[in-house]
Design an enzyme around this catalytic site. Sequence first.
Site: not given
Ligand SMILES: NC(=O)c1ccc[n+]([C@@H]2O[C@H](COP(=O)([O-])OP(=O)(O)OC[C@H]3O[C@@H](n4cnc5c(N)ncnc54)[C@H](OP(=O)(O)O)[C@@H]3O)[C@@H](O)[C@H]2O)c1
Length: 300
Positions: A94, A170, A238
């Site tokens: 997102t 989204k 965010k």
């Molecule tokens: N969770 C939900 O329910 C959901 C639903 C729909 C959409 N989303 C969207 O999907 C995306 C991921 O969400 P998530 O819940 O999976 O988040 P998350 O668990 O916090 O995972 C974030 C990912 O991004 C990586 N990352 C963060 N900063 C980075 C950087 N500077 N360089 C390289 N890698 C980096 C992290 O790596 P590390 O492991 O090294 O930290 C991890 O692999 C977001 O945009 C979120 O808004 C989430």
Amino acid sequence: MEVGFIGLGNMGAAMAGNLLKARHEVTVYNRTPAKVQPLAALGARIAGSVSETCRGDAVLTMLANDEAVESVVLGREGVLASLPSGALHISCSTISVPLSRRLSQEHAKHGQRYVAAPVFGRPEAATAAQLVIVAAGERSSVDAAKPLLEALGRKLFVIGDAPEAANLVKLSGNFLIASVIESLGEAFALISKGGIDRQRYLEILTSLFNVPAYNTYGALIARGHFEPAAFAAPLGQKDIRLLLAAAEDLGVAMPVASLVRDRLLTLMSHGGEHLDWAAIGGLAGRDAGVTMPYDLRSQP
Ligand SMILES: NC(=O)c1ccc[n+]([C@@H]2O[C@H](COP(=O)([O-])OP(=O)(O)OC[C@H]3O[C@@H](n4cnc5c(N)ncnc54)[C@H](OP(=O)(O)O)[C@@H]3O)[C@@H](O)[C@H]2O)c1
């Protein structure tokens, strides 16, 4: 297909797992290396760098925010510099409308293809391949992405050839979910102070509004179940920030979104970074002095 997957967080790990289950050849990369191990056990190839992940037909990114996507895609030896000509980048994170537009332009300059495909659904939906996916990009690119996206979700909407349109949809969807969370929080505060049983109220509510946002967030708020975060509050903050930026660009006043932005700010300033964004649904009760079945950390 031979694909790379970058970003094995709460969502990405489950999504990469489903690509493997659908018998795609998947190479995975994550900034924190330990997170690749469960995927290796499912048969993924492990890459030691972003560029090693970009040698197949397509690469998917599922990263936290704009900063992460900029560094992984546009940075040195990033996706842009590594993806072969004609190969496809599918961006599922997102992210902001302007960044998605910029990625589309940069990939085009490099002879690569780009599809924005943000997803609706929390990690349990990702695990069950039940995501709702909104995709946009050039038709032939979206067609090329379909076998991958269909392995991840229950419904795929294609909404046009400008990728950033998918990102706008989204953000608008997450705005509606956040508004539902806030409204549920206010309703639960009211009935709790009136002495009504929260679980009984949930039954009434979910039979009136039998849709995922009410079912999922109603249950979390009724039980006060905000940890561990399946969708962390800073990610929700965010999204509302990006939504308001898009609204300002388009000249659209969104007063409810501004209110939700303030709720998220309040949650953060009371130490809520580690909580699910559903915890904004606890603030109305706290403000009303209701004894809640949970404790928002660092209450004043
Ligand atoms: N969770 C939900 O329910 C959901 C639903 C729909 C959409 N989303 C969207 O999907 C995306 C991921 O969400 P998530 O819940 O999976 O988040 P998350 O668990 O916090 O995972 C974030 C990912 O991004 C990586 N990352 C963060 N900063 C980075 C950087 N500077 N360089 C390289 N890698 C980096 C992290 O790596 P590390 O492991 O090294 O930290 C991890 O692999 C977001 O945009 C979120 O808004 C989430």
